[in-house]
Design an enzyme around this catalytic site. Structure first.
Site, mmCIF file in Angstrom:
data_model
loop_
_atom_site.group_PDB
_atom_site.id
_atom_site.type_symbol
_atom_site.label_atom_id
_atom_site.label_comp_id
_atom_site.label_asym_id
_atom_site.label_seq_id
_atom_site.Cartn_x
_atom_site.Cartn_y
_atom_site.Cartn_z
ATOM 1 C CG ASP A 8 31.403 112.371 -29.428
ATOM 2 O OD1 ASP A 8 30.698 112.916 -28.561
ATOM 3 O OD2 ASP A 8 31.563 111.130 -29.467
ATOM 4 C CD GLU A 10 32.363 111.304 -25.024
ATOM 5 O OE1 GLU A 10 31.351 111.061 -24.347
ATOM 6 O OE2 GLU A 10 32.314 111.644 -26.237
ATOM 7 C CG HIS A 60 29.030 114.994 -25.859
ATOM 8 N ND1 HIS A 60 29.588 113.784 -25.517
ATOM 9 C CD2 HIS A 60 28.773 115.635 -24.683
ATOM 10 C CE1 HIS A 60 29.678 113.701 -24.192
ATOM 11 N NE2 HIS A 60 29.182 114.808 -23.669
ATOM 12 C CG HIS A 104 34.907 108.404 -28.083
ATOM 13 N ND1 HIS A 104 34.344 107.137 -28.137
ATOM 14 C CD2 HIS A 104 33.872 109.275 -28.178
ATOM 15 C CE1 HIS A 104 33.032 107.257 -28.241
ATOM 16 N NE2 HIS A 104 32.721 108.550 -28.278
ATOM 17 C CG HIS A 115 31.414 105.809 -24.882
ATOM 18 N ND1 HIS A 115 32.279 106.899 -24.815
ATOM 19 C CD2 HIS A 115 30.276 106.282 -25.468
ATOM 20 C CE1 HIS A 115 31.682 107.964 -25.322
ATOM 21 N NE2 HIS A 115 30.475 107.615 -25.736
ATOM 22 C CD GLU A 133 29.943 107.027 -29.861
ATOM 23 O OE1 GLU A 133 30.353 108.168 -30.159
ATOM 24 O OE2 GLU A 133 29.680 106.686 -28.688
#
Length: 274
Positions: A8, A10, A60, A104, A115, A133
């Site tokens: 990912d 972030e 991502h 994240h 998020h 996630e």
């Protein structure tokens, strides 16, 4: 050993706000170069420490961020959108372990750019366990008997991983000061730690058990407003919990729950202000 790596953005070193992770913003190209280098450090360490086959999934946004021309020549890259299983596309029982890089914290938790999938989501649960996630992806890995042996990202992601998966190796590349700022290591220092952590995770993988998902899981997604819940409820088999913005889906297994989540969040993203 065959290793699966989901990357990912972030949670990558030094990336702190939307200008680094949105493809139309001025810092994005710089962000994706840092992301690619960070992924490559883990890939290279995996090969040095006994892995014979490494598959990387770009996880991502539109999932076409990693610069394949700069990756280790022996790695295979899964990229592009739409993928039936999104951030865990291609993961199956043939892998000896999984590593999550650039991850994240979940929605409503403290962390850099925290998020869960889309900004419409406030909280998400499998049965009574709140997940993001990271947790959902780990459950899919667990469905195949694959342990998540390492997570790299911000301190929020590390805390989340350690609460879900005993003995997991975590690498904190930045500490949260707010949702859009951090105290970050430099890429060179992060690379040093990631090499060491990857080696440690592979050496200790026998100590880390897969995160086994429940049978017939109940997926519950709490949205930030009722309009988003209405959109998600358009998917057959869903129900809005009366008096809330939460939508449920009774799944036959975690794979069905995961795909239901993808559909529900995509639908909810259609909500406009008025």
């Amino acid at each position: 050993m065959k290793l699966y790596i989901s990357v990912d953005m972030e949670g990558i070193t030094g990336l702190v706000d939307r200008t680094h992770v949105f493809s139309d913003k001025h810092n994005y190209e710089r962000g994706r170069r840092i992301m690619t280098k960070e992924a490559n450090v883990v890939i290279e360490s995996a090969f040095v420490n006994g892995c014979t086959d490494v598959i990387v999934n770009d996880s991502h946004s539109k999932m076409n961020n990693l610069l394949i021309e700069n990756l280790h020549p022996e790695v295979k890259l899964i990229s592009g959108d739409v993928k039936p299983f999104s951030m865990v596309q291609g993961l199956d029982a043939s892998f000896g372990g999984a590593v999550f890089v650039g991850y994240h914290a979940r929605a409503s938790a403290r962390g850099v750019m925290a998020h869960t999938m889309v900004f419409a989501v406030k909280k998400m649960y499998i049965n009574d366990i709140e997940i993001g996630e990271l947790g959902f992806n780990a459950y899919v890995a667990g469905h195949y008997g694959v342990p998540v042996i390492m997570v790299a990202g911000d301190d929020g992601a590390a805390k989340e991983a350690e609460a879900l998966i005993p003995n997991i190796v975590t690498t904190v590349v930045k500490e949260t000061t707010s949702r859009s700022s951090s105290i970050s290591l430099t890429p060179l220092k992060s690379a040093e730690l990631l090499r060491e952590s990857t080696a440690k995770a592979l050496a200790n993988r026998h100590l880390i058990k897969p995160l086994t998902p429940p049978e017939n899981p109940l997926l519950t997604i709490e949205f930030t407003n009722y309009g988003q819940a209405e959109w998600a409820n358009l998917m057959p088999g869903t129900q809005i919990i009366e008096g809330t913005t939460s939508v449920t889906f009774q799944a036959k297994d975690i794979l069905e729950a995961y795909q239901a989540m993808l559909v529900m969040t995509e639908l909810a993203s259609n909500t406009t202000f008025c």
